[in-house]
Each structure stands twice: as C-alpha cells, then as structure tokens.
Design an enzyme around this catalytic site. Structure first.
Site, PDB file in Angstrom:
ATOM      1  N   LYS A 632       0.705  -1.468  -0.336  1.00  0.00           N
ATOM      2  CA  LYS A 632      -0.098  -0.223   0.292  1.00  0.00           C
ATOM      3  C   LYS A 632       0.833   1.372   0.225  1.00  0.00           C
ATOM      4  O   LYS A 632       1.606   1.258   0.564  1.00  0.00           O
ATOM      5  CB  LYS A 632      -0.626  -0.583   1.002  1.00  0.00           C
ATOM      6  N   ASP A 743       8.968  -2.917 -16.031  1.00  0.00           N
ATOM      7  CA  ASP A 743       7.546  -2.820 -15.686  1.00  0.00           C
ATOM      8  C   ASP A 743       7.120  -1.849 -15.628  1.00  0.00           C
ATOM      9  O   ASP A 743       6.618  -0.977 -15.474  1.00  0.00           O
ATOM     10  CB  ASP A 743       7.274  -3.099 -14.611  1.00  0.00           C
TER      11      ASP A 743
END
Length: 948
Positions: A632, A743
């Site tokens: 998170k 990525d």
C-alpha cells in the site's frame, strides 16, 4: 478440545522421532506421501503463518483466513492423502512437482491465493483426482498434456490466472469432466475439435483468452452442454456454425466480441435457451424471423452490421429482461407489441436498446409502461414527432446492478438487547420476533448466470440455496450483490442459525463442508457457482471448525496418546530441552533484530526513519492513496513539513535485510529530473517502507482514462513522452551498471505539480548485464518473466531474455495509450494490434483520443509511427531509447512551426494548433509547446555513477 489436540500432537511428534513415517489415528501415513507433503509445504510461502499448525493427519479446519484441509483415507495398510484444500490463505510460492506422489488424492484445492509458476505435469499422475481447483492465482505457462489423462476428473478450474499456450488435445479423453472453467487467462490457438467427444461436459467457459482459428462446428455434438461462453477471443472473422442451432440442451450461448462475421444462425430449435449474447462482432444480414425460446431472458445483438426489420417474434417473451440491438443498420418500424402487456411478465423491468439504427416508425400504441426502458436515439424516427422524441429518444437509463441490505434491526426491537458490536444481529425473517443471532458470512459468485437482472430471481435463488444447504428459508439473507465483468454476479450472504444464538460446531462443519466439497447441486438458471471466502467473525472468530468426517474421535485420540506414551516419556526431556533452546534462540534473535533496527545503516542521500516517524507522518497509516504489487502507498507529512509518498511492503513482499538495503543503495544512486526520487526508508518492527517524493498530479493513466475530468492536451502528452523516455534513457546509459526497468506502464509514470513526467516503481528492476572476464558484454539477462500484461515485450515473454529493447516495447505501449486513451488490453482487444491496423488502413486519426484537443496532424502521425516502431515484435526492429528521445525532440520543432503557421507568430496565440480530419477541437491544457523541452538529452543529469 484445543488442549487435547495439543497433547495428541506432542504424542504424535514423539512417535515421529522414533520412526520415519507418521502415526495418524493409530496408523502409519505412507512414507512417500510424508516426504511429498514436506516438499509441498516448503515450496509454498506463507506470510500470514496460516500453515504453522498444518500437521499431517489433521482434519479440515476453517478460520477467518480461509480453509485448510488435510484429509486421509485408509488403503493397503497405510493412510493416504485424500483431500488437500488450501483455500484463500494468502499463500504464494509455487506448486511442487511432489504433488504427483499423492496418488490417492481426490480434491486438490488451492483457490484464491497468490501462487505463481507453472502447473506441474506430475499432477497427471494422480489418477484418483476428481476436483482440480487452482483458480484465482498467478499461475503461468501452458496446460500440461498430462492433465488430459485423469480418468476421474470431474471439475477443472484454472480461471483467473495467467495460463498461456494452447488447449491440449488430450483433454478429449476427460470422459467424466463436467466443468471446464478456464476463463480469464491467456490461452491461445485453436479450440481442439476433439473436445466434442466429451460425453459429460456441461459448462465450457473459455471467455477472456487469446483463442483464435475457427469456431469448431463439432461443439454442437456435445450431448450435455448447457453453457458455452467464449467472449472476448479472436476467431479470425469466421462464422457461427449453423449446427449450433442443434444444441438442444443449451441454456446459454455467449460469443461477445469474438471477431465473428456472417449471418446469425437459426437458434429457434434450442428449446430452453435463456441467454444469447452475440454483440460486438461483424455479423451481417437480418435477424432470423423464427421465435427464440420462451425462456429467453437476455438477447444482445448490439454492435454488429445487421439490417432489415426488428422481428415481431420478440413479443410476448414472458422472461425477457433485455433486448439490445443498438449500433446496427436495422430499418423499418418498431412494433409496440414488444413492450405491451409487460406487467403480466415475470420480469420487473424490460430494457429495449435500439439506438443508432435506421428505424423510421413505431407501429401500434405509443403508451410506454412505467417499468419499460427504451431508447431509439440516433434513429430517423426520433425526428418524426415531439411525442416520440420526448418518450422514446432520450438517453438509456441503466438498471440496478448493485444491492445492499442495510436493514439489520427489526422494528420495535431494542438494539441493546442484540449486541451488534459483538457480531450479533436481528434475524430479519425469523418466525420468532426480535430473534437475535450471529450470522456466518459467505462470499459467493455466480460465474455464468442465465439472466441480466437478478431481482426477479432473488426469491428463487434463496429457495435454491437453502434447499441445497438443507436450511430454512429465513436462515439466508442476501446482504449485497454486484454485477462484475463477465457478466458475473458476486454476492455476500449471511447464514443465520436455526432457533439459536450461534451455529454449533457440527452445523458449521456441515455447512462449510458443503461449500468446500462442491456438494450444492448446480442450477440451470443460476449456472456454476464459486466460493470466494467464508468469514468467521464475532463469536466464531476463534473457532477451529472441523469440516471433514474423518476428524479425530475421542477413541482415536486415546489410541494415539496410549500408543505413543512410552516413546513420549523417554523423549520428553529431549523435547523440553529442544523447545527451551529454540525459544531462547528466538528471543535472542528477536532482541538482536530489535536492537539493530534502532540503528539504521547510513546511506548517502537517503534518510533512515523509525516506525514511529512513519506512523506519525501517515496519521497511523490512515492516508492510503494507492496500492500495488509491493504494498500500500500512503501520503505522509514528515516532521519538517515535507510531503512524501510512503510505500509500505505487504507481508509477501518483505525482503531479507541484505536484499532490502541493497535495493535502497541502488535507488539512492539514481538521480534524474525524470525519475521519482527516493528520500528515505524504514526497516524495523518487521516493517519495510520506502519514502519517495510526493507527486501531486498522480499517474499518467489517471489523466488519459475515460474518467478523467481534465484530460491532457496533445502538447502535454508529448511532454510526458519525452520526459519518460529521458528517465529510462538515463537508466540504460548513464548508470553503471545499467538498469532495465521491466515494468514500464502508464500507472508507473507520475506527474509532479508542474506536470513533469517521472518514472517510478523500480521494484521489478533488473541490473543489466556487465562484461565478463574477457570483456564480452551479453545482450540480455535471462530471468523469470515479470511485468504487466499488455505491456510485456513478446520476445522477452517467449525467451525470458530481458534487454533494453524490452523497456522500449513497454514505453511504446504507453505512447499508444497517450495517443488513443485506450487501455493496453480491453475486452479482448490489444492496443498494439488495433492501432497498427488503423495505421495500415490509413485511418490512424479515427483511433486518436478526441479529448486531447486539436493538434498538428503531421506531428501526431509521426508520434504514432514512432510508438508502433517501438512495439515491433522483433527486438532488432525497435529503436534504442536514445533514438526514441531524438525522434520526439525532432517532433517538437514541427509543433512550433505549426503554431507559427497557424497564428502568424509564436507569441500571438501559442496554444492554437492545426486540427486533423475528424478530430474536434476542445479546450487546450494551459501548457505551451515551449514547456516540452525541459533539459537536453544528457544535460542536467548526474554523471556516470559507479557502484560503491
């Protein structure tokens, strides 16, 4: 009970120290299976310690995290594993090939975890296997041919993974298999016609894959097929076989967005067809005039090339909920008999979507019942009269697709007498007024329902499920439901005990066992179901529920204890010493860890924070602003007032201290205006956090998505393209050793307060190859494929060879997003293929995002050409990152020249652009072309850095 189990385990452990096998229920577990179970457990990663009490021979148990089941059966003098269920337990790691040694196993259930890697071919050795349940993981690689030789297999569920490759022809030998659930993967190639030999198949779910080739006509020969769902594949513009009209048992046919063409076959001979979706294809011709089944609830033929009239045979369909024919070329008149007498139907509402056709008239009554929603917008009929225009030509209202039951109390009942804070609530439909009880919460999903609106079927569903669970009707409450993509219906259920405050243990065992054992019969209208979770809260939160009939009886426990007591007495002192020493070592290790965590290692330019500082900065981690694979993300304010973004690693992402500090050291050496800067870190209290500069304007994806209220102008998008390219070029050429990002995606490119693009998230980064002892530099790094579907370099995916051109491909996909606003993969369509087809056809401007305003057509076309060049399948055909930067820097002066041509001078109106054909002008972003330049290619960056 827990104390008895503890002593039973100690006694069993004592015996295990005396022999090589396991003593369970007074018998010996087969030694090969004991070693296999150890290997299986070792291959799994368990961040929540769910397996810490997993002991060979335990029955199935359920707690708030999920279901753990280890069940055995007796054979040839040994005990053998019969069930292995690890459902929804937050496990990662891989599936061990040693699973194949559990040759007596009937149920293998690893649903809803994070397990990666491939499916071991050794599972094909488990000839007794009946249920293979692996859905909801991160599995990759092809389906092993060996799975086709499981003679007892009833159900195979591998949906919601990343499985690739083709469907094995060996699946044609699965004569007992009823359920093929393989949707939401990357399975490619032709559907093997040989599957038509399967005599028992009832559900074939292959939607959301990459299947191609043709639709096998042979599928119509499946004698018991009820559901055929193949949405969002690409069948190369083939036709729907006419033989599909002979599938007399079919309940649902869904072929949405499959690149199909040709006519719609006559399906009127399918007597119980309830759901038909042929939308988003290239089907031509008229709608067949023969009447469909009276059971039909949903007819969707929208977004095709259909012409001719709307047949009157759509009238009088008692169960019809939706008739969707929009975006075709249907003509003639619309008969009011389609919606007349709708109040006598089974459905609560009827939705008729006829928008954007060539309909010229409404025949019959113009009175529209209140529970009918219709739209003829975009048809000539809407210009006929004001009455038609006002009633029939407005925007289509969406039906209810969500429901939440907020009624937890009963009128005239005192809330205080039912302690809601402790998990109790009033039973809404209880025959006893003000009855208070603690419900069992169940997450449940219908994977392929035969309707579009659940509300008319809600009562029928309650009867079906309570009957299947052998419960009274009032014991079930549908707390909420929501439609998800598929379409699939997800719901949360509450099950209440019968005339009691709580379920007793045996009733919990029975109910949970029926869900996990797939003992609830399938329903024609509701289709296949899946269990998402069973949550034990309130008075159940500490309950350990035995969900198997082979649990330890009192006699068995006594047998274990008595059989092991002699060995236990002899070894008790040894066990005590071992435990004591182990405890002391753990205490010392914990003490050392606590002590070391208070003294952060010094890394130049990066500050070490303690846990208390991070908690204070984030108001005790209550300021979450995002979430990714690492964990998170929270917005924080440090003691000096600096606003930061704090990434907090989740359990599965924690690294060893050495690896974590190595990554921090790497990140600390990366400095560039187009990279997000690392400011600090925290590594204590079993926590790992990274502290970054805060990016006020979020991600690029946020600003180009359809939901964005302030989309970026073309000028800003070009600026983003240049900034992100410079950041990646720095990683490739200005860092020693170079770094491959692997990525790159639009959600990993962030925008600061001035909309400067900065590349983020190096959690998947890989150091580029370095010269070997002879000075030779390899061109790639061999590594496990990681990244995000839609952005992955196809050659890297196939060869596992990561190069700098892999980043080029991913950035090219981002550039196509900037140009079109589309997502990389959506409804089975790939952005690279779609834009390339438009470019080759000379209609590139038709796919460009209209929300980015006007722009020089020549600049946009050059940018599109560059993006497509970056996305070439062959590595060598792609430009280097330096060439990408250079090309964008060459486009910018063209924009300035276009401004000068359009306005006469740069200063008179710097925001005016040339509008290409079919691109409407909209309000421009208040950033002019001169803002694009930023720093030069290498100026303003840190010189070449060598590792310390």
């Amino acid at each position: 009970m827990s104390g008895v189990r503890g002593w039973a385990f100690i006694a069993t452990l004592a015996v295990c120290l005396c022999c090589s096998s396991l003593l369970v229920h007074g018998q010996i577990t087969h030694p090969d299976e004991v070693s296999a179970l150890r290997a299986i457990k070792k291959s799994l990663k368990d961040p929540m310690n769910n397996l810490k009490n997993w002991r060979q021979g335990d029955p199935c148990t359920s707690n708030w995290t999920g279901v753990l089941c280890f069940n055995t059966t007796e054979n040839d003098g040994y005990l053998h594993v019969q069930e292995l269920q690890l459902l929804n337990m937050n496990l990662s790691g891989t599936l061990s090939p040693e699973l194949g040694q559990l040759s007596y196993m009937e149920i293998l259930d690893f649903m809803w975890n994070k397990i990666s890697g491939s499916i071991p071919k050794e599972i094909g050795n488990i000839t007794s296997l009946e249920l293979l349940l692996l859905n909801g993981n991160q599995l990759t690689g092809p389906l092993p041919e060996e799975l086709g030789y499981l003679p007892e297999l009833n159900r195979i569920q591998i949906d919601q993974n990343q499985i690739s490759g083709s469907l094995p022809k060996s699946f044609a030998f699965l004569n007992k298999t009823k359920h093929f659930h393989m949707n939401n993967n990357s399975i490619s190639g032709q559907i093997p016609p040989e599957i038509s030999r399967l005599p028992s198949l009832v559900h074939l779910l292959l939607d959301n894959n990459n299947l191609s080739g043709y639709l096998p006509p042979e599928l119509s020969e499946l004698p018991n097929l009820l559901i055929l769902q193949l949405d969002n594949n690409n069948f190369n513009r083939t036709t729907i076989p006419a033989s599909y009209g002979n599938m007399t048992k079919l309940l649902k046919l869904s072929l949405r967005n499959c690149s199909l063409q040709g006519p719609i076959p006559d399906l009127s001979s399918i007597p119980n067809l309830g759901y038909l979706d042929l939308s988003f294809n290239n089907l031509q011709g008229s709608i067949p005039p023969n009447r469909l089944s009276d059971n039909i609830t949903t007819i969707d033929m929208s977004d095709n090339n259909l012409y001719g009239p709307i047949p009157e045979n759509f009238s009088g369909l008692y169960y019809l909920q939706k008739l969707l024919l929009e975006n075709n070329s249907l003509n003639g008149s619309v008969s009011s008999t389609i919606w007349e007498n709708v109040t006598s139907r089974h459905t609560e509402t009827l939705t008729l979507d006829f928008r954007n056709n060539l309909l010229t008239n409404i025949s019959g009554s113009l009175n529209l019942p209140p529970n009918v929603t219709i739209s003829l917008q975009g048809n000539p009929v809407c210009k006929a009269s004001n009455q038609i225009n006002s009633v029939f030509c407005g925007s289509l209202k969406g039906g209810s697709d969500t429901y939440t039951n907020s009624t937890n109390t009963t009128t005239n009942c005192t809330i205080q007498s039912c302690p809601e804070s402790e998990g109790y609530e009033y039973v809404p439909a209880s025959p006893v007024p003000c009855s208070c009880a603690a419900p069992l919460w169940v997450g449940y999903r219908l994977k392929s329902p035969g309707f579009s609106d659940f509300r008319p079927y809600e009562n029928l569903f309650e009867e079906y499920l309570t009957s299947g669970l052998n419960l009274a009707l009032y014991q079930l409450v549908i707390n909420s439901f929501i439609w998800e993509e598929g379409p699939r219906l997800k719901m949360y259920l509450k099950l209440f005990p019968n005339n009691s405050y709580i379920f007793n243990t045996s009733e919990l065992e029975r109910i949970i066992g029926m869900f996990t054992g797939w003992s609830i019969p399938d329903s024609d209208i509701f289709g296949p179901y899946e269990l998402i979770n069973i949550t034990l809260v309130g008075p159940y939160k500490n309950e350990i529920v035995v969900t198997s009939s082979s649990g330890l009886s009192t006699a068995s426990l006594a047998g274990i204890v008595l059989g092991a007591i002699a060995c236990a007495v002899i070894l008790s002192a040894i066990i005590f010493v071992i435990i004591t020493r182990s405890h002391m070592r753990k205490q010392q290790a914990f003490s050392r860890k606590r002590q070391s965590s208070r003294i952060p290692i010094k890394i130049d330019g990066v500050k070490g924070f303690n846990f208390e500082e991070m908690a204070l900065a984030t108001n005790n981690f209550s300021t979450q602003i995002g979430q990714g694979g690492y964990g998170k993300v929270y917005k924080g304010i440090l003691a000096d007032g600096t606003v930061v973004a704090i990434k907090r690693a989740q359990e599965g992402s924690l690294q060893g201290d050495k690896e974590f500090l190595t990554e921090i050291e790497l990140l600390s050496r990366l400095h560039h205006r187009n990279l997000v800067s690392l400011l600090g870190y925290c590594d204590e209290e079993s926590e790992q956090m990274l502290v970054y500069e805060f990016m006020e304007n979020g991600t690029v994806r946020d600003h180009i998505s359809a939901k964005s209220e302030k989309p970026l102008s073309f000028t800003m998008r070009l600026r983003v393209a240049l900034g992100s390219a410079k950041g990646i070029l720095y990683l490739h050429t200005e860092v020693t050793p170079p770094v491959f990002h692997r990525d790159i995606k639009s959600s990993n490119i962030l925008l600061d307060s001035k909309f400067t693009a900065k590349v983020a998230d190096f959690g998947l980064s890989k150091l580029a190859p370095v010269p070997d002892i002879e000075g030779t530099l390899p061109g790639h790094v061999s590594t496990v494929v990681k990244g995000t579907p839609g952005y992955l370099d196809p050659e890297y995916f196939l060869t596992h060879k990561l190069t700098d051109k892999s980043d080029v491909y991913s950035l090219g996909v981002v550039y196509l997003e900037l140009l079109t606003g589309m997502q990389p993969i959506s409804h089975g369509k790939n952005i690279v293929r779609e834009v390339n087809m438009a470019y080759q056809s000379g209609i590139i401007f038709s796919v460009m995002d209209e929300r980015m305003g006007s722009y020089p057509s020549e600049c946009a076309e050059k940018f599109a050409k560059l993006a497509l060049k970056c996305c070439q399948d062959e590595t060598d055909a792609r430009p280097s990152m330096a060439e990408v930067v250079r090309e964008i820097e060459n486009i910018i002066p063209m924009m300035l020249e276009s401004d000068a041509t359009a306005t006469g001078s740069m200063g008179s109106n710097p925001q005016k652009k040339v509008t290409p054909p079919s691109s409407p002008s909209t309000e421009m972003n208040p950033y002019v072309s001169s803002d694009i330049y930023g720093s030069d290619l290498v100026s303003g960056v840190v010189p070449t850095i060598t590792p310390r």
